[in-house]
Scaffold this motif. Structure first.
Motif, short mmCIF file in Angstrom:
data_model
loop_
_atom_site.label_atom_id
_atom_site.label_comp_id
_atom_site.label_asym_id
_atom_site.label_seq_id
_atom_site.Cartn_x
_atom_site.Cartn_y
_atom_site.Cartn_z
N ARG A 159 -2.98 11.27 -12.08
CA ARG A 159 -2.39 11.52 -10.76
C ARG A 159 -1.67 10.28 -10.24
NH1 ARG A 159 -1.65 16.36 -8.02
NH2 ARG A 159 -1.06 15.83 -5.90
N LEU A 206 -14.97 6.52 -8.16
CA LEU A 206 -13.58 6.05 -8.17
C LEU A 206 -13.48 4.63 -7.60
CD1 LEU A 206 -11.40 9.10 -7.10
CD2 LEU A 206 -11.96 8.29 -9.40
N PRO A 212 0.83 -1.21 0.00
CA PRO A 212 0.00 0.00 0.00
C PRO A 212 0.86 1.25 0.00
CG PRO A 212 -0.19 -1.20 2.10
CD PRO A 212 0.65 -2.02 1.20
N PRO A 213 0.41 2.30 -0.67
CA PRO A 213 1.19 3.53 -0.69
C PRO A 213 1.34 4.10 0.71
CG PRO A 213 -0.63 3.63 -2.26
CD PRO A 213 -0.83 2.42 -1.43
N LEU A 268 -5.12 2.85 2.71
CA LEU A 268 -4.99 2.30 1.36
C LEU A 268 -5.41 3.34 0.34
CD1 LEU A 268 -6.68 -1.18 2.03
CD2 LEU A 268 -4.24 -0.67 2.00
N SER A 269 -4.94 3.20 -0.88
CA SER A 269 -5.45 3.99 -2.00
C SER A 269 -6.68 3.27 -2.55
CB SER A 269 -4.38 4.09 -3.07
OG SER A 269 -4.17 2.83 -3.66
N PRO A 270 -7.47 3.94 -3.39
CA PRO A 270 -8.59 3.21 -4.01
C PRO A 270 -8.13 1.93 -4.70
CG PRO A 270 -8.86 5.55 -4.38
CD PRO A 270 -7.50 5.37 -3.72
N GLU A 271 -6.98 1.99 -5.33
CA GLU A 271 -6.49 0.82 -6.05
C GLU A 271 -6.09 -0.32 -5.11
OE1 GLU A 271 -3.03 1.59 -8.41
OE2 GLU A 271 -3.35 -0.18 -9.64
N THR A 272 -5.29 0.01 -4.10
CA THR A 272 -4.85 -1.06 -3.20
C THR A 272 -6.03 -1.56 -2.35
OG1 THR A 272 -4.04 0.60 -1.64
CG2 THR A 272 -2.43 -0.37 -3.12
N ASN A 317 2.19 9.68 0.22
CA ASN A 317 1.79 9.55 -1.17
C ASN A 317 0.30 9.76 -1.34
OD1 ASN A 317 4.40 8.85 -1.53
ND2 ASN A 317 4.01 6.66 -1.64
N GLN A 318 -0.43 9.50 -0.27
CA GLN A 318 -1.87 9.58 -0.36
C GLN A 318 -2.37 11.01 -0.23
OE1 GLN A 318 -4.03 7.15 -1.07
NE2 GLN A 318 -2.08 6.23 -1.59
N PRO A 322 -5.87 9.83 -4.04
CA PRO A 322 -4.65 10.63 -4.20
C PRO A 322 -4.92 11.98 -4.84
CG PRO A 322 -4.80 9.04 -5.97
CD PRO A 322 -5.99 8.79 -5.07
N GLU A 353 -7.87 -3.95 -4.55
CA GLU A 353 -7.07 -5.18 -4.66
C GLU A 353 -7.28 -6.05 -3.43
OE1 GLU A 353 -3.18 -3.57 -7.23
OE2 GLU A 353 -2.95 -4.12 -5.12
N TYR A 360 -7.72 11.24 -12.29
CA TYR A 360 -7.33 10.30 -11.24
C TYR A 360 -6.22 9.38 -11.72
CZ TYR A 360 -7.87 5.99 -8.49
OH TYR A 360 -7.63 4.87 -7.76
N HIS A 379 1.45 15.75 -2.59
CA HIS A 379 2.55 15.49 -3.50
C HIS A 379 3.42 16.73 -3.61
CE1 HIS A 379 0.86 11.73 -5.20
NE2 HIS A 379 -0.24 12.28 -4.76
N LEU A 426 -12.06 10.48 -13.97
CA LEU A 426 -11.33 9.21 -14.09
C LEU A 426 -9.97 9.42 -14.76
CD1 LEU A 426 -14.01 6.55 -15.11
CD2 LEU A 426 -13.13 7.12 -12.84
N TYR A 469 -15.02 2.23 -10.10
CA TYR A 469 -14.11 2.10 -11.23
C TYR A 469 -12.95 1.16 -10.91
CZ TYR A 469 -10.18 3.62 -14.18
OH TYR A 469 -9.09 3.65 -15.00
N GLU A 470 -12.35 1.37 -9.73
CA GLU A 470 -11.22 0.50 -9.37
C GLU A 470 -11.70 -0.94 -9.14
OE1 GLU A 470 -8.17 0.79 -9.62
OE2 GLU A 470 -7.52 2.85 -9.34
N ILE A 522 -8.03 6.59 1.09
CA ILE A 522 -7.90 8.00 0.76
C ILE A 522 -7.50 8.10 -0.71
CG2 ILE A 522 -6.69 10.16 1.28
CD1 ILE A 522 -6.28 9.23 4.09
#
Lengths: 278, 278
Positions: free
Chosen positions: A179, B173, A4-5, B112-116, A9-10, B157, B119, A176, A13, A173, B176-177, B155
């Motif tokens: 980013r 978001l 996980p980031p 976590l990010s939306p992606e992680t 990073n979350q 990004p 996952e 996002y 930036h 999208l 979508y992920e 959260i």
């Protein structure tokens, strides 16, 4: 599963050098009909740090009070928007362009997802190419002529039974995914980039308990459970305590957590009768 | 760069077997204020094939004409939405929950990010766990109490200078992920993925506790700690119980773990005097 980031990073930036070195994509709205949609698209751009808004023949003229209001404080994007009378003018300085569409067209053109499109754009941008994304009219999208100017088509992976995204959502999208390309965590996956100081994956106000504190907790709990008669079966005690240790270790307790747990155990054992004595 | 997905992956997943085998996340809106926002959130769900909408105490009541209208034909999601009077009820059957927030909280909880996050949820769902995502109130988001029920925080990004996403955008978001997780092109990239629900490949004697079992555990523990005088400070009780909930959720207890913990609590409370009676 990927790491996980980190928190940094979350949430910000600001110290990410790529933000300043990489040209972000221009967002080109082709003949948008409603000012509100321009405003919400501008807002979505601002959410993900995009600044370069270009509008081809906005139907209701420009500047637009409705766009300004709907942008929800994303005023710099609206104020710096540039108006063009043709797509060709709007994209004149750009070197690589993606066209967003809801459906594939009868054209020989690479079809990308938002993710692969931004990966490609990031790659181009990191070679100092100028990039942009075309978004069509609310009702009718982009014409085949419009699309013919683009290097690739982008289609979002929507449910086919409910496929239409509005303008701001599609901008959202793409912003996002752009980013994410700039995120050091994402970069780390692709290019071995280490990114700024990784401070762990969790927000920790306390330090993790050390093993000595944990062992003391296990012994305290075991002693009280034995005293209370919970661990009556001698054969089952080792397995039971292993389970308890595993549970508590999975908890990743901090030093404060261990103190809380020991306080709870002591309190439960002592019961209400002594509670007034301290 | 990865191979661009094929056209089929982009436009339709009808023949994607994973859509039917994997339970999608429940979307839980906590005390949403405006019907319009419920409607646009439902629409975003439908765009990405999510169906299970749960609403905790919608401020303006239910059913909502405004929600219906704003859903832009995503009627099945609105019509099948379930209304609850507490988060605890709304998540009772779920085993893994993410809480979306705009900023990190002062809690020891994985971020976590939306992606992680998706996952992780996909991984849980492929083990037949039930999953859900919490979304907070439009103005104030989720409280720390709400978040303490979740297994992880999500959260997005966003740009820190323009960080707020509206409810439907955040749902978009996440949807979508999630959809990307189901995409065969994405699955192709996952090297460790073995497919959903293989029975017999893993020796699993226990299942993860659901939230109802956890809430019952929290209530049991709270009652006994109050009785024992551990929670004497009325002001500090909520924070203390949040810490306890967070600790136990980090433990990722199974149903058997919950029974063990409750047995331990009961035993510690009862003490040695009764231990000979059974």
């Amino acid at each position: 599963m990927t790491q996980p980031p980190t928190l940094d990073n979350q949430t910000g930036h600001d110290n990410n050098p790529f933000l300043h070195l990489i040209h972000s994509p221009a967002i080109i709205l082709v003949e948008p009909q409603l000012g509100e949609n321009i405003g919400t698209a501008a807002r979505a751009m601002a959410n993900f740090g995009l600044r370069d808004l270009r509008i081809v023949n906005p139907r209701d003229g420009w500047p637009s009070e409705k766009a300004f209001k709907a942008s929800a404080n994303a005023y710099p994007v609206i104020e710096n928007a540039r108006i063009f009378t043709s797509i060709e003018e709007a994209i004149a300085d750009l070197q690589f362009i993606c066209a967003t569409t809801a459906r594939p067209r009868d054209m020989v053109k690479q079809i990308l997802s938002p993710e692969t499109a931004t990966e490609t754009m990031f790659h181009k941008a990191s070679e100092n190419q100028t990039i942009g994304i075309l978004f069509g009219r609310e009702k009718s999208g982009l014409t085949n002529d419009d699309i013919s100017l683009a290097d690739a088509i982008v289609i979002a992976p929507v449910d086919p039974t409910c496929a239409s995204l509005n303008l701001a959502q599609m901008v959202l999208l793409m912003g996002y995914e752009w980013r994410k390309q700039l995120d050091p965590a994402t970069l780390g996956r692709k290019t071995q980039f280490d990114g700024p100081a990784k401070e762990g994956t969790e927000l920790k106000t306390n330090r993790p308990a050390n093993k000595k504190e944990l062992v003391n907790l296990f012994q305290h709990l075991k002693k009280e459970l034995e005293y209370a008669g919970f661990l009556r079966s001698v054969e089952k005690t080792p397995q039971m305590m292993r389970n308890v240790r595993n549970m508590i270790i999975r908890m990743q307790p901090t030093d404060q957590d261990v103190r809380t747990l020991r306080g709870m155990i002591a309190s439960l054992v002592k019961g209400p009768h002594d509670s007034g004595q301290k």
